[in-house]
Design a protein around this motif. Structure first.
Motif, PDB file in Angstrom:
ATOM      1  N   UNK A 160      21.117  29.359  51.085  1.00  0.00           N
ATOM      2  CA  UNK A 160      21.198  28.095  51.820  1.00  0.00           C
ATOM      3  C   UNK A 160      20.175  27.093  51.300  1.00  0.00           C
ATOM      4  N   UNK A 161      19.013  27.585  50.871  1.00  0.00           N
ATOM      5  CA  UNK A 161      17.987  26.701  50.334  1.00  0.00           C
ATOM      6  C   UNK A 161      18.457  26.075  49.023  1.00  0.00           C
ATOM      7  N   UNK A 162      19.168  26.857  48.204  1.00  0.00           N
ATOM      8  CA  UNK A 162      19.639  26.364  46.910  1.00  0.00           C
ATOM      9  C   UNK A 162      20.800  25.383  47.083  1.00  0.00           C
ATOM     10  N   UNK A 163      21.778  25.749  47.897  1.00  0.00           N
ATOM     11  CA  UNK A 163      23.001  24.953  48.031  1.00  0.00           C
ATOM     12  C   UNK A 163      22.900  23.841  49.064  1.00  0.00           C
ATOM     13  N   UNK A 164      21.926  23.960  49.977  1.00  0.00           N
ATOM     14  CA  UNK A 164      21.788  22.947  51.016  1.00  0.00           C
ATOM     15  C   UNK A 164      22.482  23.351  52.299  1.00  0.00           C
ATOM     16  N   UNK A 165      22.123  22.673  53.378  1.00  0.00           N
ATOM     17  CA  UNK A 165      22.649  23.021  54.700  1.00  0.00           C
ATOM     18  C   UNK A 165      24.136  22.703  54.848  1.00  0.00           C
ATOM     19  N   UNK A 166      24.674  21.843  53.984  1.00  0.00           N
ATOM     20  CA  UNK A 166      26.075  21.448  54.103  1.00  0.00           C
ATOM     21  C   UNK A 166      27.022  22.402  53.384  1.00  0.00           C
ATOM     22  N   UNK A 191      14.243  27.262  43.724  1.00  0.00           N
ATOM     23  CA  UNK A 191      14.148  25.852  44.119  1.00  0.00           C
ATOM     24  C   UNK A 191      14.607  24.894  43.026  1.00  0.00           C
ATOM     25  N   UNK A 192      14.191  25.159  41.779  1.00  0.00           N
ATOM     26  CA  UNK A 192      14.453  24.191  40.716  1.00  0.00           C
ATOM     27  C   UNK A 192      15.114  24.789  39.479  1.00  0.00           C
ATOM     28  N   UNK A 193      15.430  26.102  39.532  1.00  0.00           N
ATOM     29  CA  UNK A 193      16.113  26.784  38.423  1.00  0.00           C
ATOM     30  C   UNK A 193      15.321  26.737  37.120  1.00  0.00           C
ATOM     31  N   UNK A 194      13.999  26.633  37.220  1.00  0.00           N
ATOM     32  CA  UNK A 194      13.120  26.654  36.051  1.00  0.00           C
ATOM     33  C   UNK A 194      12.493  28.041  35.950  1.00  0.00           C
ATOM     34  N   UNK A 234       9.402  28.009  51.254  1.00  0.00           N
ATOM     35  CA  UNK A 234      10.832  27.910  50.953  1.00  0.00           C
ATOM     36  C   UNK A 234      11.464  29.260  50.606  1.00  0.00           C
ATOM     37  N   UNK A 235      10.686  30.327  50.730  1.00  0.00           N
ATOM     38  CA  UNK A 235      11.182  31.684  50.471  1.00  0.00           C
ATOM     39  C   UNK A 235      11.771  31.807  49.067  1.00  0.00           C
ATOM     40  N   UNK A 236      11.066  31.257  48.112  1.00  0.00           N
ATOM     41  CA  UNK A 236      11.464  31.384  46.707  1.00  0.00           C
ATOM     42  C   UNK A 236      10.887  32.696  46.185  1.00  0.00           C
ATOM     43  N   UNK A 237      11.616  33.782  46.368  1.00  0.00           N
ATOM     44  CA  UNK A 237      11.106  35.128  46.091  1.00  0.00           C
ATOM     45  C   UNK A 237      10.659  35.307  44.644  1.00  0.00           C
ATOM     46  N   UNK A 238      11.465  34.932  43.626  1.00  0.00           N
ATOM     47  CA  UNK A 238      11.000  35.118  42.238  1.00  0.00           C
ATOM     48  C   UNK A 238       9.706  34.374  41.936  1.00  0.00           C
ATOM     49  N   UNK A 239       9.562  33.157  42.489  1.00  0.00           N
ATOM     50  CA  UNK A 239       8.376  32.363  42.215  1.00  0.00           C
ATOM     51  C   UNK A 239       7.135  32.995  42.843  1.00  0.00           C
ATOM     52  N   UNK A 240       7.255  33.419  44.092  1.00  0.00           N
ATOM     53  CA  UNK A 240       6.115  34.033  44.780  1.00  0.00           C
ATOM     54  C   UNK A 240       5.722  35.336  44.097  1.00  0.00           C
ATOM     55  N   UNK A 241       6.711  36.160  43.767  1.00  0.00           N
ATOM     56  CA  UNK A 241       6.419  37.425  43.094  1.00  0.00           C
ATOM     57  C   UNK A 241       5.779  37.202  41.729  1.00  0.00           C
ATOM     58  N   UNK A 242       6.255  36.189  41.002  1.00  0.00           N
ATOM     59  CA  UNK A 242       5.663  35.875  39.705  1.00  0.00           C
ATOM     60  C   UNK A 242       4.197  35.505  39.832  1.00  0.00           C
ATOM     61  N   UNK A 243       3.871  34.675  40.825  1.00  0.00           N
ATOM     62  CA  UNK A 243       2.475  34.283  41.066  1.00  0.00           C
ATOM     63  C   UNK A 243       1.622  35.492  41.430  1.00  0.00           C
ATOM     64  N   UNK A 244       2.155  36.354  42.298  1.00  0.00           N
ATOM     65  CA  UNK A 244       1.398  37.526  42.755  1.00  0.00           C
ATOM     66  C   UNK A 244       1.141  38.481  41.597  1.00  0.00           C
ATOM     67  N   UNK A 245       2.165  38.765  40.800  1.00  0.00           N
ATOM     68  CA  UNK A 245       2.006  39.672  39.656  1.00  0.00           C
ATOM     69  C   UNK A 245       0.967  39.120  38.685  1.00  0.00           C
ATOM     70  N   UNK A 246       1.048  37.833  38.405  1.00  0.00           N
ATOM     71  CA  UNK A 246       0.133  37.221  37.444  1.00  0.00           C
ATOM     72  C   UNK A 246      -1.307  37.260  37.963  1.00  0.00           C
ATOM     73  N   UNK A 247      -1.500  36.922  39.233  1.00  0.00           N
ATOM     74  CA  UNK A 247      -2.851  36.914  39.798  1.00  0.00           C
ATOM     75  C   UNK A 247      -3.428  38.324  39.905  1.00  0.00           C
ATOM     76  N   UNK A 248      -2.584  39.303  40.254  1.00  0.00           N
ATOM     77  CA  UNK A 248      -3.053  40.696  40.319  1.00  0.00           C
ATOM     78  C   UNK A 248      -3.491  41.177  38.936  1.00  0.00           C
TER      79      UNK A 248
END
Length: 316
Positions: free
Chosen positions: A36-42, A82-85, A273-287
Motif C-alpha cells: 500500500x505504501x508503494x502503490x498508494x492508498x487509491x 519507497x523510491x526503488x533505489x 514507512x516500514x521500508x524493510x529492505x532499507x532498514x535492514x540494510x542500515x542495520x546490517x551496515x551499522x552492525x
C-alpha cells in the motif's frame, strides 16, 4: 595477529544473523502494508495483492528471511520500497555524513572527558572532584534530543550564531553546521570517558613508579601525561572505541533533531514507512561497522601495550 583478526571478522557472521533476524521479525510484526505504501492508498485490492506477491510478502516469515539472507550473502541488499533505489547506494551515500558527525562528536568527548577525568583523579575527594563527577553524571544522563533542542534554542534561535539544521556545503558552512550536533552527540560520551579516565588514573596514581618519578624531580606535567595517563590508556581506549561505535549507530535522534543527512536519519525515516529492505540494510551496515571499530580498538591495544601484542602473536 592475523589469526586474531580473522577470528574477529568471523564473529561478524553470528552478529549479523542475530541482528537481522530480530529486526526482520519486529518489522514484519509492526502495522503497515509495504504494498500500500508503494502503490498508494487509491490502489485496488487486486493491485495490492499482485504487489505483495511480487515482493514475496505472502511467503512465510522464515522463507522471506532466508531469501533475504541469501541475497545479502551475494552482496545484494535489495531495493527500497519507497523510491526503488538500491539500498546499498543510499547507505553508501549517507554513511560518510554519519562518520563526519561521529568523528566530530568523539573529538568533543575527548576534549572534554579526558581533561575532566584527569583533573578529577588528581583532585580526588575535593570539591573539584565532586563537581567534575556531577557534570559527568549529568552528561551521561541527559537525553541527546533534549540537549540538542536546548542548544538550538540558545545558539541558533536566541543568539543566531550557528545554523540549527542541515549540512552546510563548503568547509566553513560545514564546520558551522557541525558544531551543535557534534556538541550534542559528544556531551554524553564525554561523561562516560571522564568517569573511565578518572577510575583508570586512580589505579595508576598510587603506583610506586609514580612516587619514584616525582622523587627524581620529574616535573608534574611529565608525570601526569607520560607516566600516569600513558599507563592508564587501555581502559580509556576501550571506552573511546565503544563510544565511537555507539555514535556511529546511535546518532539517529541527533541527526533527526538537526536534520543531518546521515544514516541514522535515513533509518528513522524508513522505519516510519516500514521500508524493510532499507532498514535492514542500515542495520546490517551499522552492525558491521561497530564490529570493525571494536577490531581496530583491539589492534590499537597492541601499539599501546607490548604485552598485548605478544598475546596476539601467540594467536590469542
Amino acid at each position: 595477529m592475523h589469526k586474531y583478526i580473522l577470528k574477529r571478522l568471523l564473529m561478524l557472521i553470528p552478529v549479523i544473523l542475530g541482528v537481522t533476524f530480530i529486526v526482520f521479525f519486529i518489522l514484519n510484526l509492526s502495522p503497515g502494508d509495504p504494498a500500500a505504501m508503494i502503490l498508494g492508498e487509491q490502489a485496488t485490492a487486486e493491485a495490492l495483492e499482485m504487489k505483495r506477491e511480487e515482493l514475496g510478502l505472502n511467503d512465510p516469515l522464515l522463507v522471506r528471511y532466508f531469501n533475504y539472507m541469501k541475497d545479502l550473502l551475494r552482496g545484494d541488499m535489495g531495493v527500497s520500497y519507497r523510491n526503488s533505489i538500491s539500498v546499498w547506494e543510499q547507505v553508501i551515500d549517507r554513511f560518510p555524513n554519519t562518520v563526519v558527525l561521529a568523528i566530530a562528536g568523539i573529538l568533543v568527548a575527548l576534549l572534554i572527558g579526558i581533561p575532566l577525568g584527569i583533573l578529577s583523579a588528581k583532585k580526588q575527594n575535593t570539591v573539584i572532584d565532586n563537581i567534575s563527577m556531577v557534570l559527568s553524571l549529568i552528561g551521561v544522563s541527559m537525553p541527546n534530543f533534549w540537549f540538542g533542542l536546548l542548544v538550538v534554542m540558545l545558539f541558533a534561535l536566541k543568539l543566531g550564531w550557528l545554523p540549527s539544521q542541515g549540512m552546510g556545503e563548503g568547509f566553513v558552512p560545514l564546520l558551522l553546521s557541525l558544531i551543535l550536533p557534534a556538541l550534542t552527540l559528544g556531551t554524553g560520551s564525554a561523561g562516560t570517558i571522564a568517569r573511565m579516565t578518572r577510575s583508570s588514573m586512580l589505579e595508576v596514581i598510587r603506583q610506586d613508579y609514580i612516587s619514584t618519578a616525582r622523587a627524581k624531580g620529574v616535573d608534574e606535567r611529565t608525570v601526569t601525561y607520560q607516566h600516569m595517563l600513558r599507563n592508564a590508556l587501555i581502559p580509556i581506549i576501550t571506552a573511546v572505541g565503544l563510544q565511537f561505535g555507539s555514535l556511529l549507530g546511535g546518532a539517529m535522534l541527533t541527526e533527526t533533531v538537526f536534520s543531518w543527512p546521515g544514516l541514522g536519519r535515513l533509518m528513522v525515516e524508513n522505519i516510519k514507512s516500514k521500508d524493510i529492505p532499507m532498514v535492514l540494510g542500515c542495520v546490517v551496515f551499522l552492525a558491521t561497522m561497530f564490529t570493525i571499530v571494536n577490531l581496530v580498538v583491539d589492534i590499537i591495544y597492541a601499539f599501546v601495550d607490548p604485552r598485548i601484542k605478544s598475546l596476539y602473536k601467540k594467536g590469542r
